[in-house]
Design an enzyme around this catalytic site. Structure first.
Site, short mmCIF file in Angstrom:
data_model
loop_
_atom_site.label_atom_id
_atom_site.label_comp_id
_atom_site.label_asym_id
_atom_site.label_seq_id
_atom_site.Cartn_x
_atom_site.Cartn_y
_atom_site.Cartn_z
N GLU B 66 24.12 -6.11 -33.28
CA GLU B 66 24.59 -7.14 -34.05
C GLU B 66 24.87 -7.43 -35.32
O GLU B 66 25.39 -8.93 -35.38
CB GLU B 66 23.02 -6.82 -34.51
N HIS B 135 9.40 -2.69 -34.14
CA HIS B 135 9.66 -3.47 -33.50
C HIS B 135 8.48 -4.70 -33.97
O HIS B 135 7.76 -6.16 -33.36
CB HIS B 135 9.60 -3.76 -32.70
#
Lengths: 453, 339
Positions: B66, B135
């Site tokens: 990322e 998540h």
């Protein structure tokens, strides 16, 4: 404020400041038939700035009240008729007998009244409590009264001779318990003038409950309650005056740094010998100096009216007081140049107290000839002020603080104050303004220093 | 939204896909990159079919880093491109936080206005889909803390379709938080741009008794709660914040000045969060309009559980909103215990 007529003396709505055009009678403190002494407060008048207590200057009998409490009338409107009386007769005749229901107004003139304005710290005799005169207040009871926020006059003593027990205070607290009120409801109550006591103490009061009391139907247009608050009106008044000043007056600003080393030393010595309540703060000395300098430089002391300067005969000093709730009031001190530092201190304390209570007197609200703004200990170092029209000068003082000065060619740390003058350039010039500030400085260095000894 | 605008039914993922397609068709500088956005069609199938339509140079699969691909997006934006960077779920954005916070948000400031970063980052947020504690975060409020960023969160399918355009047109970085629960939801979508400003909140349901203030995934929950409240005679107004930075104070205060009561519903945790920020703004600007303390319905202060019934119990629900509303309407102080 009085004019002689065939029927007696007309008592008129006084002008409590140059910019006042109308006033509202808040409360009459006398009735027809009452006798009033010189200095007695007879009526409370609400102006844009404050509630003001109006005194009379001659003894008289009240013949008739012409304007009812609550009414708004222009300055100069007759509001009462007084019959003048022979002063000798008046002083021998005692008048309090018929005035039981309002003992405050039957008191001797002004000075004695001041303490009665303060909230009573301990239980005192009053019509509300039956055997109140016999109250015995132990420290425990006093502490409890304070802690439970109980009005001591509402406590009924159940013990022998009206002695107050703990349970009496608790009962009074329970009786005066107030309902829970939402923030919006609190605001609306204040705007609509509704007493929280009308609501059930165990209820939860919302804004809609208040509106229902105010006008009947639920959810009316909020406009019914939208009246400008006192604070709003004061703000509007200040805004108008300052806008006018800034638009009309060509201001110039001068400043001078004044060493207060000797003065603060002398002041500390003088204060040491005095009771805490009689001590003089530096601000009082600055007011004395500003007033005396105005007497020495008369070009700064007066008004700009109809295109020319009119000097004043004596010095009436306007003193800017900031209110804790915001806004300012500018009461005045008559013949301020003749006051000793100790008198000035006393006068200043009284003004501050009355201003904070919103109860200035007519004699506090004369037309100032020059105004002082003193930012005080917590203020900025200096101020470039805005003149209060129609005056021609505004004197400003910053906080007294330490600075490095050159003394005998050596650096030294000295207490100083930055004095400033905002001048109306139509009336005075820089040289006059400088002379004023120089005079101010010499007053602080010379005469005032000696008077403190 | 204009009334002469024809609408069509779409899902959230279709609406966002259509938004990206149209942006890429109308502007060569726009491209999409992220993990699995190409060959796999996106982790939540938002970009399905776009690789075939636009080719690998404009729909770019990136390595699992990322920090690297958000940094690349920042560089591309500084170089004149208009990248859309997709981060699979908000938790992964924490690996790119340095790039987002220290580069994207600060470069205009640090360069004295010479260099801007016209970047759009999309990420999936929220719980309720049994993706467990790692998540299912709602960190929208965290990002709303950072000056230099704009944070938006669509709560309607129409906003899924039409928020991307103004986000790409913005000269500074914009993060779009897409609640995962809305990808499969269906809603009406305007066929032409309704032109609603990106930084304004929207009143989704008018009411006179109570303001429910929310955004994103809890907007449908609040609308359902408002319907239930209506059957009890309480008309709740529902405000969709849409933008979390800046926050549209005007719409909130205007609503509370009419209803005098407010509940903030936020899928984030309560402590030190967005719901507290909204409540504080109400206190600062409308304290004397309030008839009851501002209440909050947030997610329980725990990592979200995996079992579905526990997960739903932890998150704001219609039941909890209705229950809280009942207490606020009675004027009772809502205890801090309403977790």
């Amino acid at each position: 404020m009085t004019t002689k007529t065939d029927v007696g003396t007309m008592f008129t709505m006084p002008s409590l400041g140059a910019d006042m055009t109308e006033g509202r009678i808040t409360e009459w403190l006398v009735q027809p038939g009452d006798h009033v002494e010189r200095g007695q407060i007879v009526v409370i008048v609400e102006t844009d700035k404050s509630d003001i207590e109006v005194e009379v200057f001659e003894p008289a009998d009240v013949a008739e009240l012409l304007v009812a409490a609550g009414d708004l009338v222009p300055v100069g409107t007759p509001i009462a008729v007084f019959e003048p009386v022979d002063p000798r007769r008046a002083t021998t005749k005692h008048t309090a007998a018929s005035r039981d229901e309002a003992p405050d107004t039957a008191d001797a003139p002004s000075p004695a009244r001041t303490p009665s304005l303060a909230p009573a710290p301990t239980p005192s005799p009053s019509p509300h409590a039956g055997a109140a005169a016999a109250h015995v207040t132990s420290p425990m009871i006093r502490h409890l009264v304070d802690e439970l926020h109980v009005d001591p006059r509402r406590v009924q003593g159940s013990g022998p001779g009206g002695r107050v027990h703990r349970a009496d205070v608790e009962a009074a607290a329970a009786a005066s318990r107030r309902p829970k009120v939402s923030p919006r409801a609190r605001r609306l109550m204040s705007e609509c003038g509704i007493d929280p006591a009308v609501f059930d103490a165990t209820s939860y009061v919302t804004g809609d409950d208040v509106l229902a009391r105010a006008s009947g139907p639920r959810r009316p247009a909020p406009a019914v309650c939208e009246q400008p608050s006192k604070a709003d009106r004061m703000r509007t008044h200040i805004a108008e005056l300052m806008t006018r000043s800034w638009a009309e007056i060509p201001h110039f600003h001068l400043a001078k740094r004044i060493d207060l080393g000797a003065l603060t030393e002398r002041l500390a010595e003088a204060n040491e010998a005095r009771a805490l309540s009689d001590r003089v703060v530096p601000g009082a000395l600055l007011l004395c100096a500003a007033a005396r300098a105005a007497a020495m430089v008369p070009a700064c002391n007066g008004w700009w009216v109809d295109g020319r300067f009119r000097p004043a005969d004596d010095v009436r000093l306007g003193v800017v007081l900031s209110l804790r709730s915001g806004g300012i009031l500018v009461p005045t001190i008559d013949r301020a140049d003749e006051q000793t530092p100790f008198d000035m201190m006393k006068r200043l304390s009284e003004l501050v107290q009355r201003a904070r209570q919103g109860r200035l007197r007519a004699s506090d609200m004369g037309e100032a000839t020059i105004t002082v703004t003193n930012l005080g200990d917590l203020g900025a170092d200096s101020v470039a002020g805005v003149i209060h029209p129609p005056q021609v000068a505004l004197v400003g003082f910053g906080a007294v603080h330490d600075e490095v000065s050159i003394i005998d060619a050596m650096p030294a740390i000295r207490p100083v104050v930055h004095a400033s003058l905002a001048g109306d350039h139509r009336a005075i010039d820089g040289l006059t303004g400088s002379r004023y500030l120089t005079q101010l400085q010499s007053q602080l260095a010379g005469p005032l220093l000696e008077e403190l000894s | 939204m204009s009334t002469d605008n024809e609408t069509v039914q779409m899902t959230g993922r279709e609406a966002m896909r259509e938004a990206m397609r149209q942006a890429m068709l109308s502007d060569d500088r726009v491209f999409l990159m992220g993990e699995d956005v190409g060959a796999y069609g996106g982790c939540f199938a938002v970009s399905a079919g776009m690789l075939d339509e636009f080719g690998p140079s404009r729909v770019r699969d990136t390595p699992l880093s990322e920090s690297a691909f958000v940094g690349a997006g920042i560089g591309a934006a500084m170089g004149g491109m208009r990248p859309i960077v997709e981060i699979m779920t908000v938790n992964f954005s924490l690996l790119a936080l340095d790039q987002i916070m220290n580069n994207a948000a600060t470069l205009r400031h640090m360069s004295g206005g010479q260099v801007g970063v016209p970047l759009v980052i999309r990420m999936t947020t929220g719980g309720g889909r049994q993706l467990a504690a790692q998540h299912s975060h709602s960190l929208d409020g965290w990002y709303g803390h950072i000056p230099g960023l704009k944070i938006v969160a669509p709560g309607t399918i129409d906003d899924f379709r039409w928020m991307l355009g103004p986000a790409l047109a913005d000269p500074d970085p914009v993060i779009i938080f897409e609640n995962g629960g809305l990808y499969g939801a269906t809603g009406e979508v305007s066929q032409t741009d309704p032109g609603f400003p990106l930084n304004r909140a929207s009143v989704r349901r008018a009411g006179r008794d109570l303001s429910l203030i929310t955004f994103g995934g809890t907007l449908p929950t609040c609308l359902e709660a408002a319907d239930q409240l209506a059957t009890h005679g309480v008309e709740a107004e529902v405000i969709d914040l849409r933008s979390l930075r800046p926050i549209d104070d005007e719409t909130i205060i205007d609503s509370i000045s009419r209803t005098h009561r407010a509940i903030v519903v936020d899928e984030g945790w309560k402590s030190v969060g967005l719901s507290g920020e909204i409540a504080a703004r109400i206190m600062e600007q409308a304290f004397y309009e309030l008839d009851a303390p501002v209440a909050r319905v947030c997610t329980a202060e725990i990592p979200l559980p995996y079992p579905h019934h526990l997960e739903l119990a932890a998150m704001p629900s219609v039941e909890r909103i209705v229950d809280t509303a009942a207490r606020v309407m009675q004027g009772e102080a809502v205890a801090a215990a309403v977790a």
